[in-house]
Design a protein around this motif. Structure first.
Motif, PDB file in Angstrom:
ATOM      1  N   PHE A  84       0.849  -1.198   0.000  1.00 39.01           N
ATOM      2  CA  PHE A  84       0.000   0.000   0.000  1.00 39.01           C
ATOM      3  C   PHE A  84       0.884   1.248   0.000  1.00 39.01           C
ATOM      4  CE2 PHE A  84      -2.723   2.784   2.994  1.00 39.01           C
ATOM      5  CZ  PHE A  84      -3.112   3.584   1.921  1.00 39.01           C
ATOM      6  N   ASP A  85       0.820   1.973  -1.102  1.00 38.49           N
ATOM      7  CA  ASP A  85       1.625   3.174  -1.262  1.00 38.49           C
ATOM      8  C   ASP A  85       0.737   4.395  -0.940  1.00 38.49           C
ATOM      9  OD1 ASP A  85       3.022   5.378  -2.168  1.00 38.49           O
ATOM     10  OD2 ASP A  85       3.808   4.355  -3.963  1.00 38.49           O
ATOM     11  N   LYS A  86       0.883   4.912   0.282  1.00 34.35           N
ATOM     12  CA  LYS A  86       0.013   6.008   0.734  1.00 34.35           C
ATOM     13  C   LYS A  86       0.151   7.252  -0.137  1.00 34.35           C
ATOM     14  CE  LYS A  86      -0.708   5.169   5.638  1.00 34.35           C
ATOM     15  NZ  LYS A  86      -0.446   5.596   6.998  1.00 34.35           N
ATOM     16  N   GLU A  87       1.397   7.527  -0.534  1.00 34.46           N
ATOM     17  CA  GLU A  87       1.631   8.741  -1.336  1.00 34.46           C
ATOM     18  C   GLU A  87       0.960   8.627  -2.704  1.00 34.46           C
ATOM     19  OE1 GLU A  87       4.087   7.683   0.847  1.00 34.46           O
ATOM     20  OE2 GLU A  87       3.520   9.431   2.042  1.00 34.46           O
ATOM     21  N   GLU A  88       1.027   7.418  -3.267  1.00 35.88           N
ATOM     22  CA  GLU A  88       0.388   7.204  -4.564  1.00 35.88           C
ATOM     23  C   GLU A  88      -1.126   7.436  -4.440  1.00 35.88           C
ATOM     24  OE1 GLU A  88       0.528   3.193  -6.052  1.00 35.88           O
ATOM     25  OE2 GLU A  88      -0.277   3.788  -7.999  1.00 35.88           O
ATOM     26  N   LEU A  89      -1.690   6.977  -3.321  1.00 31.58           N
ATOM     27  CA  LEU A  89      -3.129   7.157  -3.110  1.00 31.58           C
ATOM     28  C   LEU A  89      -3.487   8.648  -3.053  1.00 31.58           C
ATOM     29  CD1 LEU A  89      -5.900   5.801  -2.513  1.00 31.58           C
ATOM     30  CD2 LEU A  89      -5.368   6.081  -0.084  1.00 31.58           C
ATOM     31  N   ILE A  90      -2.682   9.414  -2.336  1.00 31.90           N
ATOM     32  CA  ILE A  90      -2.939  10.859  -2.249  1.00 31.90           C
ATOM     33  C   ILE A  90      -2.860  11.495  -3.641  1.00 31.90           C
ATOM     34  CG2 ILE A  90      -2.035  13.061  -1.341  1.00 31.90           C
ATOM     35  CD1 ILE A  90      -3.355  11.412   0.843  1.00 31.90           C
ATOM     36  N   ARG A  91      -1.837  11.074  -4.407  1.00 34.07           N
ATOM     37  CA  ARG A  91      -1.702  11.631  -5.767  1.00 34.07           C
ATOM     38  C   ARG A  91      -2.936  11.286  -6.610  1.00 34.07           C
ATOM     39  NH1 ARG A  91       3.560   9.671  -5.286  1.00 34.07           N
ATOM     40  NH2 ARG A  91       3.137   7.931  -6.694  1.00 34.07           N
ATOM     41  N   THR A  92      -3.390  10.025  -6.513  1.00 30.08           N
ATOM     42  CA  THR A  92      -4.571   9.600  -7.289  1.00 30.08           C
ATOM     43  C   THR A  92      -5.776  10.459  -6.926  1.00 30.08           C
ATOM     44  OG1 THR A  92      -3.733   7.343  -7.258  1.00 30.08           O
ATOM     45  CG2 THR A  92      -6.047   7.598  -7.825  1.00 30.08           C
ATOM     46  N   ILE A  93      -5.957  10.679  -5.625  1.00 29.81           N
ATOM     47  CA  ILE A  93      -7.114  11.453  -5.165  1.00 29.81           C
ATOM     48  C   ILE A  93      -7.037  12.895  -5.672  1.00 29.81           C
ATOM     49  CG2 ILE A  93      -8.205  12.436  -3.094  1.00 29.81           C
ATOM     50  CD1 ILE A  93      -7.492   9.750  -1.670  1.00 29.81           C
ATOM     51  N   LEU A  94      -5.857  13.509  -5.541  1.00 26.31           N
ATOM     52  CA  LEU A  94      -5.723  14.915  -5.971  1.00 26.31           C
ATOM     53  C   LEU A  94      -5.790  15.040  -7.490  1.00 26.31           C
ATOM     54  CD1 LEU A  94      -3.083  16.219  -3.403  1.00 26.31           C
ATOM     55  CD2 LEU A  94      -5.543  16.715  -3.476  1.00 26.31           C
ATOM     56  N   ASP A  95      -5.159  14.090  -8.206  1.00 27.62           N
ATOM     57  CA  ASP A  95      -5.241  14.110  -9.672  1.00 27.62           C
ATOM     58  C   ASP A  95      -6.692  13.998 -10.110  1.00 27.62           C
ATOM     59  OD1 ASP A  95      -2.535  14.315  -9.813  1.00 27.62           O
ATOM     60  OD2 ASP A  95      -2.163  12.250 -10.481  1.00 27.62           O
ATOM     61  N   GLY A  96      -7.427  13.132  -9.439  1.00 26.38           N
ATOM     62  CA  GLY A  96      -8.848  12.940  -9.769  1.00 26.38           C
ATOM     63  C   GLY A  96      -9.610  14.233  -9.606  1.00 26.38           C
ATOM     64  N   LYS A  97      -9.342  14.911  -8.505  1.00 21.72           N
ATOM     65  CA  LYS A  97     -10.033  16.187  -8.248  1.00 21.72           C
ATOM     66  C   LYS A  97      -9.706  17.190  -9.356  1.00 21.72           C
ATOM     67  CE  LYS A  97     -10.641  19.649  -4.639  1.00 21.72           C
ATOM     68  NZ  LYS A  97     -10.121  20.889  -5.130  1.00 21.72           N
TER      69      LYS A  97
END
Ligand code: ADP
Length: 320
Positions: free
Chosen positions: A197-210
């Motif tokens: 589980f890559d937490k930073e990748e998840l944050i990037r995915t969420i912000l990119d999505g926004k």
């Protein structure tokens, strides 16, 4: 030649267990066998909670969730003397064989009991889909549909409020519920114990999505990885987006079984009786490539689980 069998459900319950009970009882009666039901799993067995069953005992249960036989955990069953007591009770009723519907713990109990002279066969009943020897377990499909429905509802409200929604699902150490329901629910993130589980990748995915106009973010988290509340706080703190956690919990275990689960339970129940009638013992039944199979319990439990990496990658790509 066996003449009389008993049946019990053990460990965590799963939708479709009733359909499996019905299949075992009806197939046994059809073949001229006597059947006894055991209430409350191994705990009820050592307590002598047995009753006679006929084809009418299982009328009107095919579509019902839960298990008419009830289920229980029974720590004492790990003790050889306690298992001997169970074997004595089965012998007292003239029972030659036992059908155990449950997960890996229940199968281990069944295997050890079989060493005391009672033929035993296991039917996989658990929503977790965590048994590697079978493609699917009874209850998994129904749980997926329950989770899928919950994801859709949460998406509606997440979109309205432009929130991130973290949804914690069951599965113990197995990420299959999260993977399949997450894919079907179009989740932006699927977090499972089998994958780093890559937490930073998840944050990037969420912000990119926004930034690309996504109105919501659905993150499905398997319980084996950690808690939804902690993850929601982490996401909110780093991304600045309002994030809510929902722990689906035991609603995933309930409800009427889906057609897939009923058909699977019926096929597996019928096979279990067939295996016992061949004089076999210490076997489990399962499904592989849509064929109903049976296998030695130890060999089945020793198999390594295969996570579907390909499906995981597809889910990621499709939710971009
Ligand atoms: P599941 O069957 O869903 O994996 P559990 O692991 O709780 O659920 O096991 C159900 C029951 O099976 C236990 O409460 C116990 O009675 C029996 N069992 C589990 N492990 C063993 C074991 N090592 N030896 C004997 N019985 C066991």
């Amino acid at each position: 030649m066996i003449k009389k069998i008993a049946i019990l459900t053990s460990g965590g319950d799963a939708p479709g267990m009733n359909a499996a009970i019905r299949a075992v009882v009806r197939m046994a009666v059809y073949n001229g066998l006597e059947v006894m039901g055991v209430r409350r799993g191994f705990a009820g067995l050592i307590n002598g909670e047995l009753f006679r069953m006929d084809r009418h005992s299982v009328s009107d249960i095919i579509q019902r969730g839960g298990t008419m036989l009830r289920t229980a955990r029974c720590e004492e069953f790990k003790n050889e003397e306690v298992r001997q007591k169970a074997a004595n009770i089965l012998q007292a009723y003239g029972i030659d064989a036992l059908v155990v519907i449950g997960g890996d713990g229940s199968f281990t109990g069944a295997k050890l009991l079989s060493k005391l002279g009672v033929a035993a066969v296991g039917i996989p009943g658990t929503i977790d889909n965590d048994l590697s020897y079978t493609d699917y377990t009874i209850g998994f499909d129904t749980a997926l549909n329950t989770v899928h429905d919950a994801i859709n509802k949460l998406r509606d409200t997440s979109t309205s409020h432009e929130r991130v929604s973290v949804i914690e699902v069951m599965g113990r150490r197995c990420g299959d519920i999260a993977l399949y329901a997450g894919l079907a629910g179009g989740a932006e993130g699927i977090i499972v114990p089998e994958k780093n589980f890559d937490k930073e990748e998840l944050i990037r995915t969420i912000l990119d999505g926004k930034n690309t106009g996504k109105m919501h973010n659905i993150i499905v988290l398997a319980e084996g990885v950690g808690g939804a509340n902690e993850l929601a706080s982490f996401i909110e703190n780093i991304s600045g987006l309002e994030t809510r956690a929902t722990i689906l919990g035991h609603i995933q275990r309930g409800g009427s079984p889906t057609v897939n689960d009923i058909v699977l339970a019926s096929r597996l129940g019928a096979k279990a009786v067939e295996v016992l009638m061949k004089g076999e013992t210490a076997r489990v039944v399962g499904i592989r490539d849509n064929q109903i199979i049976d296998e030695d319990i130890d060999e089945a439990l020793a198999k390594k689980r295969n996570f579907d990496d390909n499906l995981y990658e597809i889910a990621k790509i499709l939710s971009l």
